[in-house]
Design an enzyme around this catalytic site. Structure first.
Site, PDB file in Angstrom:
ATOM      1  N   ALA A   1      -6.426  -5.261 -13.038  1.00  0.00           N
ATOM      2  CA  ALA A   1      -7.057  -4.672 -11.843  1.00  0.00           C
ATOM      3  C   ALA A   1      -6.754  -5.533 -10.606  1.00  0.00           C
ATOM      4  O   ALA A   1      -5.747  -5.309  -9.936  1.00  0.00           O
ATOM      5  CB  ALA A   1      -8.543  -4.503 -12.084  1.00  0.00           C
ATOM      6  N   ARG A   2      -7.588  -6.513 -10.347  1.00  0.00           N
ATOM      7  CA  ARG A   2      -7.351  -7.430  -9.233  1.00  0.00           C
ATOM      8  C   ARG A   2      -7.738  -8.844  -9.662  1.00  0.00           C
ATOM      9  O   ARG A   2      -8.774  -9.046 -10.310  1.00  0.00           O
ATOM     10  CB  ARG A   2      -8.172  -7.030  -8.006  1.00  0.00           C
ATOM     11  CG  ARG A   2      -7.619  -5.864  -7.228  1.00  0.00           C
ATOM     12  CD  ARG A   2      -6.280  -6.175  -6.563  1.00  0.00           C
ATOM     13  NE  ARG A   2      -5.760  -5.064  -5.797  1.00  0.00           N
ATOM     14  CZ  ARG A   2      -4.889  -4.153  -6.278  1.00  0.00           C
ATOM     15  NH1 ARG A   2      -4.449  -4.245  -7.519  1.00  0.00           N
ATOM     16  NH2 ARG A   2      -4.446  -3.179  -5.498  1.00  0.00           N
TER      17      ARG A   2
ATOM     18  N   HIS B   1       2.174  -8.935 -11.972  1.00  0.00           N
ATOM     19  CA  HIS B   1       1.656  -7.709 -11.322  1.00  0.00           C
ATOM     20  C   HIS B   1       2.622  -6.526 -11.504  1.00  0.00           C
ATOM     21  O   HIS B   1       3.114  -5.966 -10.515  1.00  0.00           O
ATOM     22  CB  HIS B   1       1.379  -7.972  -9.831  1.00  0.00           C
ATOM     23  CG  HIS B   1       0.290  -7.067  -9.292  1.00  0.00           C
ATOM     24  ND1 HIS B   1      -0.645  -7.465  -8.358  1.00  0.00           N
ATOM     25  CD2 HIS B   1      -0.003  -5.771  -9.572  1.00  0.00           C
ATOM     26  CE1 HIS B   1      -1.448  -6.444  -8.066  1.00  0.00           C
ATOM     27  NE2 HIS B   1      -1.080  -5.418  -8.799  1.00  0.00           N
ATOM     28  N   ILE B   2       2.831  -6.167 -12.766  1.00  0.00           N
ATOM     29  CA  ILE B   2       3.800  -5.097 -13.080  1.00  0.00           C
ATOM     30  C   ILE B   2       3.110  -3.820 -13.581  1.00  0.00           C
ATOM     31  O   ILE B   2       3.767  -2.949 -14.141  1.00  0.00           O
ATOM     32  CB  ILE B   2       4.852  -5.568 -14.115  1.00  0.00           C
ATOM     33  CG1 ILE B   2       4.179  -6.104 -15.405  1.00  0.00           C
ATOM     34  CG2 ILE B   2       5.779  -6.619 -13.524  1.00  0.00           C
ATOM     35  CD1 ILE B   2       5.154  -6.377 -16.550  1.00  0.00           C
ATOM     36  N   GLY B   3       1.796  -3.719 -13.368  1.00  0.00           N
ATOM     37  CA  GLY B   3       1.050  -2.562 -13.890  1.00  0.00           C
ATOM     38  C   GLY B   3       1.692  -1.225 -13.553  1.00  0.00           C
ATOM     39  O   GLY B   3       1.802  -0.339 -14.395  1.00  0.00           O
TER      40      GLY B   3
ATOM     41  N   GLU C   1      -2.724 -14.741  -5.885  1.00  0.00           N
ATOM     42  CA  GLU C   1      -1.393 -14.197  -6.053  1.00  0.00           C
ATOM     43  C   GLU C   1      -0.472 -14.565  -4.895  1.00  0.00           C
ATOM     44  O   GLU C   1      -0.930 -14.475  -3.752  1.00  0.00           O
ATOM     45  CB  GLU C   1      -1.526 -12.658  -6.127  1.00  0.00           C
ATOM     46  CG  GLU C   1      -0.897 -12.104  -7.360  1.00  0.00           C
ATOM     47  CD  GLU C   1      -1.285 -10.664  -7.622  1.00  0.00           C
ATOM     48  OE1 GLU C   1      -2.356 -10.438  -8.203  1.00  0.00           O
ATOM     49  OE2 GLU C   1      -0.519  -9.772  -7.250  1.00  0.00           O
TER      50      GLU C   1
ATOM     51  N   GLY D   1     -13.237   4.303 -14.566  1.00  0.00           N
ATOM     52  CA  GLY D   1     -12.597   5.256 -13.645  1.00  0.00           C
ATOM     53  C   GLY D   1     -11.324   5.789 -14.269  1.00  0.00           C
ATOM     54  O   GLY D   1     -11.200   5.850 -15.493  1.00  0.00           O
ATOM     55  N   ARG D   2     -10.364   6.174 -13.397  1.00  0.00           N
ATOM     56  CA  ARG D   2      -9.120   6.794 -13.898  1.00  0.00           C
ATOM     57  C   ARG D   2      -8.383   5.923 -14.911  1.00  0.00           C
ATOM     58  O   ARG D   2      -8.074   6.345 -16.013  1.00  0.00           O
ATOM     59  CB  ARG D   2      -8.153   7.018 -12.743  1.00  0.00           C
ATOM     60  CG  ARG D   2      -8.340   8.278 -12.004  1.00  0.00           C
ATOM     61  CD  ARG D   2      -7.183   8.491 -11.033  1.00  0.00           C
ATOM     62  NE  ARG D   2      -7.670   9.206  -9.887  1.00  0.00           N
ATOM     63  CZ  ARG D   2      -8.235   8.633  -8.835  1.00  0.00           C
ATOM     64  NH1 ARG D   2      -8.325   7.329  -8.749  1.00  0.00           N
ATOM     65  NH2 ARG D   2      -8.707   9.368  -7.858  1.00  0.00           N
ATOM     66  N   ILE D   3      -8.085   4.670 -14.514  1.00  0.00           N
ATOM     67  CA  ILE D   3      -7.238   3.827 -15.375  1.00  0.00           C
ATOM     68  C   ILE D   3      -8.041   3.357 -16.594  1.00  0.00           C
ATOM     69  O   ILE D   3      -7.534   3.345 -17.721  1.00  0.00           O
ATOM     70  CB  ILE D   3      -6.643   2.642 -14.577  1.00  0.00           C
ATOM     71  CG1 ILE D   3      -5.790   3.183 -13.406  1.00  0.00           C
ATOM     72  CG2 ILE D   3      -5.806   1.741 -15.481  1.00  0.00           C
ATOM     73  CD1 ILE D   3      -5.268   2.123 -12.443  1.00  0.00           C
TER      74      ILE D   3
END
Ligand code: DGY
Length: 326
Positions: free
Chosen positions: A239-240, A287-289, A269, A156-158
Site C-alpha cells: 500500500a504505502r 514499488h512494482i505493485g 522511498e 477496499g478494491r485491492i
C-alpha cells in the site's frame, strides 16, 4: 484554436500519450528521474493540464506555480501526494487511476507472501552462491499457507481482490475496513469476518496491508502493533510505506517478534531504513505493485481520459473532488 498544453512528469506508456496528442500539445519530462521541485514548478507554469506521479507533491505551492492549470491527473490510485482539500478550495479538479491496477497489485501481495513464507529469495541467493550442500531434511523450513488465517487491513478494491485469491488455499479471512462497513463480496464469497484491528493482529498468520495512507494510518504498524501479532506472523505491505514505522519493523524482524515481511513500499522511498537489507526474513521489491504491461497501459489511458475530460470542463471518470461539479 490553441491546443491545450499538457505536461507529463515522467515518461508513461504510449497509450495515454497518443490519446492526448490527438488534441493537445504534449511535453514530457525528458529525464529518467523525478523532477526536482524547482524543475517541476517551472515546467507547469504555462500548462493547462498535468499528469503527475506519486513522487510529485501537488499542493498549494504547485497550484500557485501552475497558473494556467485546469486539471491534474495522478498516475496512481493512491493520492496521498495530493492536497485534495486545497485543490477543492481552488475549484481545481484532480483525479487518480483506480481499478486498472487492482489485480496486479493483489497478485504482487501474493508473490511477496509466498516469497517470505517459503524463503524464496534467501534460498535463491544460496543456490546462486554455490553454497548449497544438497538436500537436507532440516533445511530451509518455511511456513504453510493453506488453511491459515489471512488478515486484510483495508477491505477496499485491492484488499478484496487479494482476499478472493485466497480461495484456492482454503484460508480463513479476517478484514478491517476504515468505513466500519461489511464488505458484501468478502462476506458472500469467503465468509470473511469484519473484525477489529486488535482481533486481526492476534489471529492472523498473514497480514496484508491495503489501506490508504492517511493521518490515521501513518505508523499504524509500529513496535506496539508487532508485539500484538503472532510470532509466526508474516506482514505484507503493497500500500504505502509510512503505514509501517520502518525502524520498528527492522527491530521486530531482527528480534523475531514477527517472522517475516514482504515489502513493495517504504517509509522513506526510495531509501530503505538501515538494517532492512541485511535481514533474511524480509523480501523487498521496488514499488512494482502496478508494474505489469496491462496495468501501466490502463493507468496511462485512464489518466489521459481523466485529463481530457477536465480540460473540457467535464467531470473525469475517477474524480477525487466531484463536489466541485455539483
Ligand atoms: C498506486 O497506483 O498508488 C501505486 O502505488 C503505484 O502504481
Amino acid at each position: 484554436m490553441r491546443k491545450p498544453k499538457v505536461f507529463i512528469t515522467r515518461l508513461i506508456p504510449r497509450e495515454g500519450i497518443d490519446l492526448l496528442k490527438e488534441t493537445c500539445e504534449v511535453e514530457i519530462n525528458p529525464q529518467d528521474r523525478p523532477l526536482h521541485r524547482e524543475e517541476l514548478l517551472a515546467q507547469v507554469a504555462d500548462k493547462d493540464g498535468v499528469i503527475g506521479m506519486l513522487s510529485d507533491r501537488i499542493d498549494a505551492e504547485f497550484f500557485d506555480a501552475a497558473k494556467a492549470l485546469r486539471g491534474y491527473a495522478n498516475f496512481a490510485v493512491g493520492f496521498d501526494n495530493i492536497d485534495v482539500a486545497e485543490a477543492t478550495r481552488r475549484n481545481m479538479p484532480v483525479s487518480n487511476t483506480p481499478g486498472v491496477l487492482t489485480q496486479a497489485t493483489a497478485e504482487l501481495a501474493w508473490a511477496l507472501l509466498f516469497a517470505v513464507a517459503r524463503r524464496i529469495v534467501e534460498t535463491d541467493r544460496i543456490m546462486r552462491s554455490g553454497a548449497w550442500p544438497g538436500l537436507g531434511p532440516l533445511q530451509f523450513i518455511g511456513a504453510d499457507v493453506s488453511g491459515k488465517t489471512l488478515g486484510i487491513v483495508g477491505g477496499g478494491r485491492i484488499g478484496t481482490a487479494m482476499a478472493l485469491m485466497s480461495k484456492g488455499f482454503q484460508m480463513r479471512v479476517l478484514y478491517t475496513n476504515t468505513s466500519g462497513k461489511e464488505n458484501q463480496t468478502l462476506q458472500a464469497e469467503l465468509r470473511a469476518r469484519l473484525v477489529s484491528l486488535d482481533e486481526l493482529l492476534a489471529e492472523s498468520d498473514f497480514i496484508s496491508i491495503h489501506t490508504p495512507l492517511t493521518p490515521a494510518t501513518r505508523h499504524l504498524f509500529k513496535a506496539e502493533t508487532f508485539a500484538r501479532m503472532k510470532p509466526a506472523a508474516i506482514l505484507i505491505n503493497t500500500a504505502r510505506g509510512p503505514i509501517i514505522k520502518e525502524d520498528d519493523l527492522v527491530a521486530a524482524l531482527g528480534s523475531r517478534t514477527i517472522a517475516g515481511a514482504g515489502l513493495d513500499v517504504y517509509e522513506f522511498e526510495p531509501q530503505m531504513t538501515a538494517g532492512l537489507a541485511d535481514l533474511n526474513n524480509a523480501v523487498v521489491v521496488p514499488h512494482i505493485g502496478s508494474a505489469t504491461s496491462s496495468s501501466r497501459a490502463g493507468m496511462s489511458l485512464l489518466a489521459a481520459r481523466n485529463l481530457l475530460a477536465m480540460l473540457q470542463g467535464e467531470k473525469p471518470e475517477s474524480c477525487l473532488n466531484p463536489e466541485i461539479y455539483a
